[in-house]
Design a protein around this motif. Structure first.
Motif, mmCIF file in Angstrom:
data_model
loop_
_atom_site.group_PDB
_atom_site.id
_atom_site.type_symbol
_atom_site.label_atom_id
_atom_site.label_comp_id
_atom_site.label_asym_id
_atom_site.label_seq_id
_atom_site.Cartn_x
_atom_site.Cartn_y
_atom_site.Cartn_z
ATOM 1 N N LEU A 249 -9.314 63.869 59.909
ATOM 2 C CA LEU A 249 -9.929 64.378 61.139
ATOM 3 C C LEU A 249 -11.429 64.085 61.166
ATOM 4 O O LEU A 249 -12.186 64.736 61.887
ATOM 5 C CB LEU A 249 -9.674 65.879 61.293
ATOM 6 C CG LEU A 249 -8.262 66.245 61.768
ATOM 7 C CD1 LEU A 249 -8.061 67.748 61.690
ATOM 8 C CD2 LEU A 249 -7.990 65.753 63.174
ATOM 9 N N TRP B 101 -5.681 63.040 64.083
ATOM 10 C CA TRP B 101 -6.108 63.209 65.469
ATOM 11 C C TRP B 101 -4.932 63.147 66.441
ATOM 12 O O TRP B 101 -4.955 63.799 67.490
ATOM 13 C CB TRP B 101 -7.162 62.163 65.837
ATOM 14 C CG TRP B 101 -8.512 62.541 65.332
ATOM 15 C CD1 TRP B 101 -9.183 62.014 64.264
ATOM 16 C CD2 TRP B 101 -9.350 63.569 65.876
ATOM 17 N NE1 TRP B 101 -10.384 62.663 64.100
ATOM 18 C CE2 TRP B 101 -10.513 63.613 65.080
ATOM 19 C CE3 TRP B 101 -9.229 64.456 66.941
ATOM 20 C CZ2 TRP B 101 -11.558 64.502 65.319
ATOM 21 C CZ3 TRP B 101 -10.255 65.354 67.193
ATOM 22 C CH2 TRP B 101 -11.401 65.369 66.386
ATOM 23 N N ARG C 258 -4.104 66.060 69.037
ATOM 24 C CA ARG C 258 -3.896 65.764 70.454
ATOM 25 C C ARG C 258 -2.604 66.411 70.963
ATOM 26 O O ARG C 258 -2.572 67.006 72.048
ATOM 27 C CB ARG C 258 -3.851 64.255 70.685
ATOM 28 C CG ARG C 258 -3.585 63.864 72.151
ATOM 29 C CD ARG C 258 -3.613 62.370 72.378
ATOM 30 N NE ARG C 258 -2.564 61.660 71.649
ATOM 31 C CZ ARG C 258 -2.308 60.366 71.797
ATOM 32 N NH1 ARG C 258 -3.024 59.629 72.638
ATOM 33 N NH2 ARG C 258 -1.343 59.789 71.104
ATOM 34 N N VAL D 258 -13.494 60.101 69.615
ATOM 35 C CA VAL D 258 -14.160 61.268 69.038
ATOM 36 C C VAL D 258 -15.631 60.927 68.817
ATOM 37 O O VAL D 258 -15.951 59.882 68.229
ATOM 38 C CB VAL D 258 -13.520 61.682 67.688
ATOM 39 C CG1 VAL D 258 -14.176 62.962 67.172
ATOM 40 C CG2 VAL D 258 -12.014 61.871 67.844
ATOM 41 N N ALA E 192 -4.136 56.657 63.611
ATOM 42 C CA ALA E 192 -4.705 57.967 63.276
ATOM 43 C C ALA E 192 -4.505 58.333 61.814
ATOM 44 O O ALA E 192 -5.354 58.979 61.198
ATOM 45 C CB ALA E 192 -4.100 59.042 64.180
#
Length: 338
Positions: free
Chosen positions: A18, A269, A273, A312, A326
């Motif tokens: 993250l 991520w 989401r 991000v 991700a």
């Protein structure tokens, strides 16, 4: 109602997938990723009912003790690990510090659970099995053929749950699809319940050296009231291992409680989401986009004509990825920076 459940909240891991929101100095558990409360605070909130739970024990690295104190308040009992040695030693430290006869409920600090009532019901059922001598895993309802989780296969029915027939490593997609169709498989979410004494006995049986060194670290440790610090020398000698490998896969009394509670480990991520329902945060504008999420702490982000993209912005760092990428965010060079 079982009233002697001792929550143990584990604050290990760096949440590197993250990045850039999650950093070494302030990793995933201590961030408000879903709502105003941080994931760690939400974990505390879930075990706040005094009719069911006692005050939590939190196991965290020394560097994160100030964050635990700041976000958790003075009612918490904190164990400051001198170094990370995975979940089995962390749980052993908590077991030695927990009241005799208690049922330990092991809770990761960085997961999302939407249905807290379902969580509490599962905790009661798991505690009931733990009081009968079982070591219990929460079996999270598998809602998709996910390849990033381990799986649990349930066996014969027990009061409040099932015997745990097998632990299964992370599968490929084809295998995961067969698991989903079979119906006996659940995700292994890393949430456990077991009697304090029973866990220590099993650890001594299957990992005697780990058990001995953990006991030495506690015996030689010191506390300042809220924070207990195990002795560093014996703890550093431990060959770390997860509780799954050290105990759960070796015990003859493994059980599972199936539960559907809107669970996510917020592992990357894409998972965040999904947990957010695709909702963006921060200043942004999306035009002709599908499955695009923006998470910005300042600069306005505009995206036009894109599909399946996550953007991000955190300070001077910008991440752009899609769902497939991700999982690889934690391997970026920037992750090693503070």
């Amino acid at each position: 109602m079982t009233a002697n459940i001792q929550p143990v909240i584990l604050c290990g891991g760096g949440g590197t997938r993250l990045w850039p929101r999650s950093r070494r100095a302030k990793p995933k558990p201590f961030l408000p990723l879903l709502g105003e409360r941080t994931l760690f605070q939400q974990a505390i909130d879930r075990v706040a009912d005094p009719a069911l739970f006692t005050a939590p024990i939190v196991v965290a690295g020394e560097v994160h003790v100030p964050l635990v104190r700041e976000q958790g308040g003075k009612a918490l009992s904190i164990i400051a690990e001198p170094t990370g040695r995975n979940t089995a030693p962390a749980i052993a430290l908590a077991a030695h510090r927990a009241p005799e006869g208690s049922v330990l409920l092991i809770c990761p600090s960085d997961h999302h659970i939407a249905d807290e009532a379902a969580f509490r019901s599962a905790a009661e059922a798991a505690a009931g099995l733990a009081q009968q001598g079982y070591l219990v895993s929460f079996g999270i309802e598998a809602i998709s053929p996910h390849t990033g989780y381990g799986y649990l296969r349930r066996g014969e029915e027990l009061p409040g749950g099932y015997a745990l027939e097998a632990f299964v490593e992370k599968p490929d997609l084809e295998t995961a699809e067969t698991f989903l169709a079979d119906g006996r498989y659940s995700w292994n979410g890393g949430i456990f319940a077991f009697g304090r004494e029973r866990f220590l006995e099993e650890l001594a049986t299957h990992r005697p050296e780990m058990a001995r060194l953990c006991a030495e670290a506690v015996a030689g440790g010191e506390g300042d009231g809220q924070v207990f610090r195990p002795a560093e020398a014996p703890f550093a000698q431990i060959d770390g291992d997860s509780v799954d490998y050290a105990v759960m896969e070796n015990t003859a009394k493994a059980a599972m409680v199936p539960v559907s509670m809107g669970w996510s480990d917020i592992g990357n991520w894409d998972a965040l989401r999904e947990a957010r329902g695709g909702e963006s945060t921060g200043e942004h504008e999306l035009r002709d986009c599908t499955n695009v999420m923006v998470d910005s702490d300042g600069p306005r982000v505009s995206v036009v004509g894109m599909e399946d993209v996550i953007v991000v912005v955190d300070g001077d760092d910008i991440l752009v990825t899609n769902a497939r990428g991700a999982q690889g965010v934690g391997k970026l060079e920037g992750v090693s920076r503070p």
